[in-house]
Write a protein that holds these residues in place. Sequence first.
Motif, PDB file in Angstrom:
ATOM      1  N   UNK A 124       0.830  -1.204   0.000  1.00 50.52           N
ATOM      2  CA  UNK A 124       0.000   0.000   0.000  1.00 50.52           C
ATOM      3  C   UNK A 124       0.863   1.251   0.000  1.00 50.52           C
ATOM      4  N   UNK A 125       1.950   1.211   0.776  1.00 50.64           N
ATOM      5  CA  UNK A 125       2.855   2.364   0.859  1.00 50.64           C
ATOM      6  C   UNK A 125       3.646   2.524  -0.440  1.00 50.64           C
ATOM      7  N   UNK A 126       4.151   1.406  -0.962  1.00 53.50           N
ATOM      8  CA  UNK A 126       4.925   1.487  -2.213  1.00 53.50           C
ATOM      9  C   UNK A 126       4.067   1.983  -3.357  1.00 53.50           C
ATOM     10  N   UNK A 127       2.809   1.540  -3.386  1.00 52.80           N
ATOM     11  CA  UNK A 127       1.927   1.921  -4.492  1.00 52.80           C
ATOM     12  C   UNK A 127       1.668   3.425  -4.516  1.00 52.80           C
ATOM     13  N   UNK A 128       1.870   4.094  -3.376  1.00 54.74           N
ATOM     14  CA  UNK A 128       1.717   5.551  -3.352  1.00 54.74           C
ATOM     15  C   UNK A 128       2.982   6.248  -3.840  1.00 54.74           C
ATOM     16  N   UNK A 129       4.039   5.477  -4.057  1.00 55.38           N
ATOM     17  CA  UNK A 129       5.290   6.067  -4.514  1.00 55.38           C
ATOM     18  C   UNK A 129       6.291   6.306  -3.394  1.00 55.38           C
ATOM     19  N   UNK A 130       6.075   5.677  -2.229  1.00 52.47           N
ATOM     20  CA  UNK A 130       7.015   5.892  -1.129  1.00 52.47           C
ATOM     21  C   UNK A 130       8.316   5.138  -1.363  1.00 52.47           C
ATOM     22  N   UNK A 131       9.406   5.772  -0.928  1.00 55.02           N
ATOM     23  CA  UNK A 131      10.701   5.095  -0.944  1.00 55.02           C
ATOM     24  C   UNK A 131      10.764   4.153   0.252  1.00 55.02           C
ATOM     25  N   UNK A 132      11.787   3.304   0.276  1.00 57.04           N
ATOM     26  CA  UNK A 132      11.920   2.365   1.384  1.00 57.04           C
ATOM     27  C   UNK A 132      12.008   3.110   2.723  1.00 57.04           C
ATOM     28  N   UNK A 133      12.802   4.181   2.743  1.00 62.21           N
ATOM     29  CA  UNK A 133      12.976   4.942   3.981  1.00 62.21           C
ATOM     30  C   UNK A 133      11.651   5.563   4.419  1.00 62.21           C
TER      31      UNK A 133
ATOM     32  N   UNK B  53       5.032  -2.299 -10.782  1.00 57.39           N
ATOM     33  CA  UNK B  53       6.209  -2.930 -10.170  1.00 57.39           C
ATOM     34  C   UNK B  53       5.964  -3.387  -8.729  1.00 57.39           C
ATOM     35  N   UNK B  54       4.729  -3.822  -8.446  1.00 61.58           N
ATOM     36  CA  UNK B  54       4.512  -4.560  -7.207  1.00 61.58           C
ATOM     37  C   UNK B  54       5.158  -5.935  -7.373  1.00 61.58           C
ATOM     38  N   UNK B  55       5.178  -6.399  -8.633  1.00 55.24           N
ATOM     39  CA  UNK B  55       5.981  -7.562  -9.003  1.00 55.24           C
ATOM     40  C   UNK B  55       7.004  -7.085 -10.027  1.00 55.24           C
ATOM     41  N   UNK B  56       8.213  -7.613  -9.931  1.00 58.65           N
ATOM     42  CA  UNK B  56       9.229  -7.232 -10.907  1.00 58.65           C
ATOM     43  C   UNK B  56       9.148  -8.166 -12.105  1.00 58.65           C
ATOM     44  N   UNK B 115      -1.757  10.919   3.173  1.00 61.97           N
ATOM     45  CA  UNK B 115      -0.413  10.400   3.392  1.00 61.97           C
ATOM     46  C   UNK B 115       0.516  10.530   2.167  1.00 61.97           C
ATOM     47  N   UNK B 116       0.019  10.105   1.015  1.00 56.07           N
ATOM     48  CA  UNK B 116       0.855  10.163  -0.187  1.00 56.07           C
ATOM     49  C   UNK B 116       1.198  11.599  -0.556  1.00 56.07           C
TER      50      UNK B 116
END
Lengths: 221, 259
Positions: A124-133, B53-56, B115-116
């Motif tokens: 969910x966080x990655x899909x918003x474009x968040x970096x790992x940090x 890219x949820x899957x590579x 949040x985003x």
Amino acid sequence: MTYQWDFSPILARWPMLLDGLFNTVKIAAVAIVLGVLVGLVLALLRLSPRRFLRLPASVFVEFYRNTPPIVHFFWFFYALPVVLNISLDPLVAAVLALSTQSGAFYAEVFRGGIRSIERGQWEGARALGMSHAQLMRRIVLPQAATRMFAPFVERSFELIKTTALASTLAYGELLYRAMMVNSETFRPLEVYTAVALLYLVLLVSCSALARVAEARLTAYR
Amino acid sequence: MPEPILQVSGLHKWFGALHVLQGIDFSVAAGERVAIIGGSGSGKSTFLRCLNFMEMPTSGRIALDGTPLGRVSAGKPDTVRYPEGELCRVRERVGMVFQQFNLFPHMTVLENAMEGLVTVKRMKKAEARERALRELDKVGLGGKTDVYSGRLSGGQQQRVAIARALAMEPEILLFDEPTSSLDPELVGEVLRVIRQLAEEGRTMLLVTHELGFAYHFATKVIFLADGVFHEVGTPDEVLKHPRQERTRAFLERFTEFSF
């Protein structure tokens, strides 16, 4: 035969014990703060996809997990001067021994907490474009913190009790002061009963504080 | 034909020994709405998840606005490396709504939608709040902003998730079975929101088992089977007049128990 309890010689020396209690709290507080930092770094290393980062952290954790704490105290205090020609005063040696070993234990608490966060949260966080940090700071760690809390408190209590080992380096924490009081009063039963009570009061107060903190942390549930 | 926003060529995905996507070429242009259907294990979710890219992807290239993503190292034309920064920028432009919503439980509805904007787009709080409220209003949850997401029904949670994705103003929205984990009576409220987005002319890809909805929603329907596009066409062609035997067999299973 009945033992005649007499606390008056101990009460006469209460400033000594109080000073010891203060030193116990001081050493524990410093070791907890440093241990958390060490633990966080170790946990992040152990979670890294790169083997050369994971491996040293695992070795560190395994070393501390599988050796007795008192050995760490002796090592920092007695071995370092011989091996590396570095001599530390008892306080520094004790803090180093405590914070490295608690760091190793905290690392496992943190790692478990981070890994317990469901994959969906990371996605969910990655899909918003968040970096790992960013996802660590905003999404994973805040949720992991609530799950780590109970084991974290448990480890910290262990650490507070382990500070008693600093007495072996002649650092003036509670147990060391008690031994001094004992050598002056020859009342070991009273002295160590008093010490146990002081630890009890200290830890019961800590757990009351921990309960308040936990309630705040998990308010969203 | 308008220029494609997103273009996929020769996409393969392996999970260990499992060849899930077996060479897919695909592109989507602005305003297109694509419904992807297929049996479970056909690779339809994996396909969608490769697009942000949820899957590579194991091999193949994905291009955004004509620029191929990732870097190919010299001498190894088959391995594409994706720097984190590039993936983040792609994901900002290609939003996703998940089957399990994946809302952040430690945040309120409003905080989820903000949040985003705050963390990724570094927008000022007041501005982010305004935009998040606008999107929450649109999905009908303007009155629930201060509630923790775990206290909402599944349908409400999914609508918050849609608002959270919309707030980022993505150029493409991916829906991965958005109603599959909902109780039947909650499906409608989510589909109505998606239909509203369709009416706004947004570019969307939808993996779904709701064939009736797909028929009305999509400009293009893809039937995926065994990791390849088995049949592609307009909703009328694929859903009403399928040419392939396999597509027909799949569709018949949906009508078996209808009345």
